[in-house]
Scaffold this active site. Structure first.
Site, PDB file in Angstrom:
ATOM      1  N   MET A  30       1.306  -1.153   0.178  1.00 26.55           N
ATOM      2  CA  MET A  30       0.222  -0.042   0.177  1.00 26.55           C
ATOM      3  C   MET A  30       1.058   1.256   0.260  1.00 26.55           C
ATOM      4  O   MET A  30       0.373   1.732   0.725  1.00 26.55           O
ATOM      5  CB  MET A  30      -1.318  -0.418   1.574  1.00 26.55           C
ATOM      6  N   ASN A  32       4.053   3.398   0.731  1.00 29.16           N
ATOM      7  CA  ASN A  32       4.995   4.063   2.282  1.00 29.16           C
ATOM      8  C   ASN A  32       6.116   3.848   2.454  1.00 29.16           C
ATOM      9  O   ASN A  32       5.986   3.221   3.669  1.00 29.16           O
ATOM     10  CB  ASN A  32       4.152   4.935   2.938  1.00 29.16           C
ATOM     11  N   LEU A  33       6.657   3.266   1.692  1.00 28.71           N
ATOM     12  CA  LEU A  33       7.999   2.070   1.804  1.00 28.71           C
ATOM     13  C   LEU A  33       8.977   1.802   2.563  1.00 28.71           C
ATOM     14  O   LEU A  33       9.062   3.319   3.118  1.00 28.71           O
ATOM     15  CB  LEU A  33       8.325   1.441   0.081  1.00 28.71           C
ATOM     16  N   HIS A  37       9.270  -3.389   3.259  1.00 29.19           N
ATOM     17  CA  HIS A  37       8.486  -3.580   1.644  1.00 29.19           C
ATOM     18  C   HIS A  37       9.872  -3.983   0.639  1.00 29.19           C
ATOM     19  O   HIS A  37      10.171  -5.083   0.090  1.00 29.19           O
ATOM     20  CB  HIS A  37       8.121  -2.567   0.893  1.00 29.19           C
ATOM     21  N   GLN A 155      -2.570 -11.558   7.933  1.00 26.55           N
ATOM     22  CA  GLN A 155      -2.656 -11.539   6.425  1.00 26.55           C
ATOM     23  C   GLN A 155      -2.612 -12.851   5.449  1.00 26.55           C
ATOM     24  O   GLN A 155      -3.614 -13.072   4.658  1.00 26.55           O
ATOM     25  CB  GLN A 155      -2.389 -10.190   6.470  1.00 26.55           C
ATOM     26  N   SER A 187       6.184  -0.618  10.586  1.00 25.62           N
ATOM     27  CA  SER A 187       5.279  -0.294   9.477  1.00 25.62           C
ATOM     28  C   SER A 187       4.860   0.766   9.461  1.00 25.62           C
ATOM     29  O   SER A 187       5.334   1.645   9.593  1.00 25.62           O
ATOM     30  CB  SER A 187       4.116  -0.743  11.422  1.00 25.62           C
TER      31      SER A 187
HETATM   32  O1  PAF Z   1      -0.645  -5.637   4.087  1.00 26.04           O
HETATM   33  C1  PAF Z   1      -1.150  -4.581   3.080  1.00 26.04           C
HETATM   34  O2  PAF Z   1      -0.549  -3.895   2.763  1.00 26.04           O
HETATM   35  C2  PAF Z   1      -2.100  -4.943   2.085  1.00 26.04           C
HETATM   36  O3  PAF Z   1      -2.849  -5.538   2.655  1.00 26.04           O
HETATM   37  C3  PAF Z   1      -2.066  -5.585   0.559  1.00 26.04           C
HETATM   38  C4  PAF Z   1      -1.405  -6.962   1.000  1.00 26.04           C
HETATM   39  C5  PAF Z   1      -0.760  -4.833  -0.161  1.00 26.04           C
HETATM   40  C6  PAF Z   1      -3.536  -5.311  -0.181  1.00 26.04           C
HETATM   41  O4  PAF Z   1      -3.821  -4.374   0.334  1.00 26.04           O
END
Ligand code: PAF
Length: 286
Positions: A30, A32-33, A37, A155, A187
Site C-alpha cells: 500500500m 509508504n515503503l 518492503h 493476513q 510499519s
Molecule cells: O499488507 C498490505 O499492505 C495490504 O494489506 C495488501 C496485501 C497490499 C493488500 O492491499
C-alpha cells in the site's frame, strides 16, 4: 523501473517479460515503503527475473473509522526505494482503475473462516477486502510467486488459505519481519506515533519475546500468561486489543498439546493500532 497506472499497461509489460522467458514475482503493497518492503522486493529479485510491485491503498479493506484518508501516499520516495531494491515494474493504479464500477455490488472473495478471529473480529470486512484486492492483483499479473511480510501474520495465513482453496497456481513466500534496532516491527503506521509513543512501542516485541521464553521454559497456562502481559502493557500506557497464544497454522486458541505456536498482539498507542507476532515451534530451540 517503469511505473504504470493502468491494467492494460501492466498486462502488456508483464506479457513482454513472459515472452522473454522471465519468471514473474509480485510484491503487493500500500506504499509508504520502508526497509521491510524493500526486503520483500530484494527477496523477489533473488527468486525471479522480473519483479512487479504494486502500490494501492485499497479502500475495500479499511473500516469506516479507519485511516484510509490519512494513510501516507509517498509515491516519489517509494519509486526510489523500489528501484534500489531491484523492482522492474511498479503498478500504481487509481481507485477508479481498480474499481471502475465502484465497490457497491462488487464480486468479492470471502476470506476463509480463520479471518474471523483476531484482527478480523475487530475489523469486520477487512480480510474480505484484502482477499478481493489480492486476487484481483493476482489475476492482473498472474505471477509465479508473490511475497508478503510475516508481520501481518493473519493476513498471510488468510492469503495462503485463499491460494490453496481457490487453486491459484502461485507460490507464496512469507518474509521475516524487519525491525528497528529497539525491536519495533517496521510499519507504515509507525509514522503516526508521537516521540513519546514511539519510545513505548518496542514494549510490544519485548513482551512477545518474554512470553515466548516463558512458554519455551514450560509455561502452558496461555490465558494467564497473556492476561499478565496484557496488564503490564496496559500499565505502560498501551491499550491492548488482543494478546493471544494461537496455533500457528489454524490460528485457533492454542491447546497445551500444540507444538507450533504463534503469539499475536494488537495494541493501540493513542489512535494508532500496531500489530506484531512471534512464531515459536516448541520442537525447535527459540
Ligand atoms: O499488507 C498490505 O499492505 C495490504 O494489506 C495488501 C496485501 C497490499 C493488500 O492491499
Amino acid at each position: 523501473m517503469n511505473t504504470v497506472k493502468t491494467v492494460r499497461e501492466l498486462r502488456a509489460a508483464v506479457a513482454r517479460a513472459r515472452s522473454e522467458g522471465k519468471q514473474i514475482g509480485l510484491v503487493p503493497t500500500m506504499g509508504n515503503l520502508h526497509s521491510g518492503h524493500a526486503a520483500l522486493v530484494t527477496k523477489a529479485a533473488q527468486q525471479v527475473d522480473f519483479v512487479v510491485a504494486s502500490i494501492f491503498v485499497n479502500p475495500l479493506q479499511f473500516g469506516a473509522n479507519e485511516d484510509l484518508d490519512t494513510y501516507p501516499r509517498t509515491l516519489a520516495a517509494d519509486q526510489e526505494k523500489l528501484l534500489q531494491a531491484g523492482c522492474n515494474l511498479l503498478f500504481a493504479p487509481t481507485v477508479e482503475e481498480m474499481y471502475p464500477h465502484g465497490m457497491q455490488g462488487l464480486t468479492r472473495v470471502t476470506a476463509a473462516a480463520l479471518s474471523n478471529e483476531l484482527c478480523g473480529s475487530r475489523r469486520p470486512g477487512h480480510f474480505d477486502g484484502v482477499t478481493t484486492v489480492v486476487s484481483k492483483l493476482f489475476n492482473m499479473v498472474q505471477p509465479d510467486l508473490a511475497i508478503f511480510g510475516q508481520k501481518d501474520y493473519q493476513q498471510l495465513a488468510v492469503i495462503r488459505a485463499m491460494v490453496h482453496d481457490l487453486n491459484m497456481p502461485i507460490q507464496l513466500i512469507g518474509e521475516p519481519t524487519v525491525r528497528a534496532e529497539d525491536g519495533l516491527a517496521l510499519s507504515s503506521r509507525n509514522g503516526y506515533l508521537s516521540e513519546e509513543q514511539r519510545a513505548l512501542a518496542p514494549a510490544l516485541y519485548r513482551h512477545l519475546r518474554e512470553m515466548a521464553t516463558a512458554i519455551q521454559n514450560g509455561e502452558r497456562d496461555y490465558l494467564a500468561l497473556s492476561s499478565q502481559h496484557a496488564a503490564q502493557l496496559e500499565a505502560l500506557g498501551l491499550r491492548v486489543d488482543y494478546l493471544e497464544v494461537r496455533h500457528a497454522s489454524t490460528l485457533l486458541p492454542a491447546d497445551v498439546s500444540d507444538r507450533d505456536l504463534v503469539i499475536l498482539v494488537a495494541a493501540f498507542l493513542g489512535t494508532t493500532r500496531l500489530i506484531d507476532n512471534v512464531h515459536l515451534n516448541l520442537d525447535n530451540a527459540l
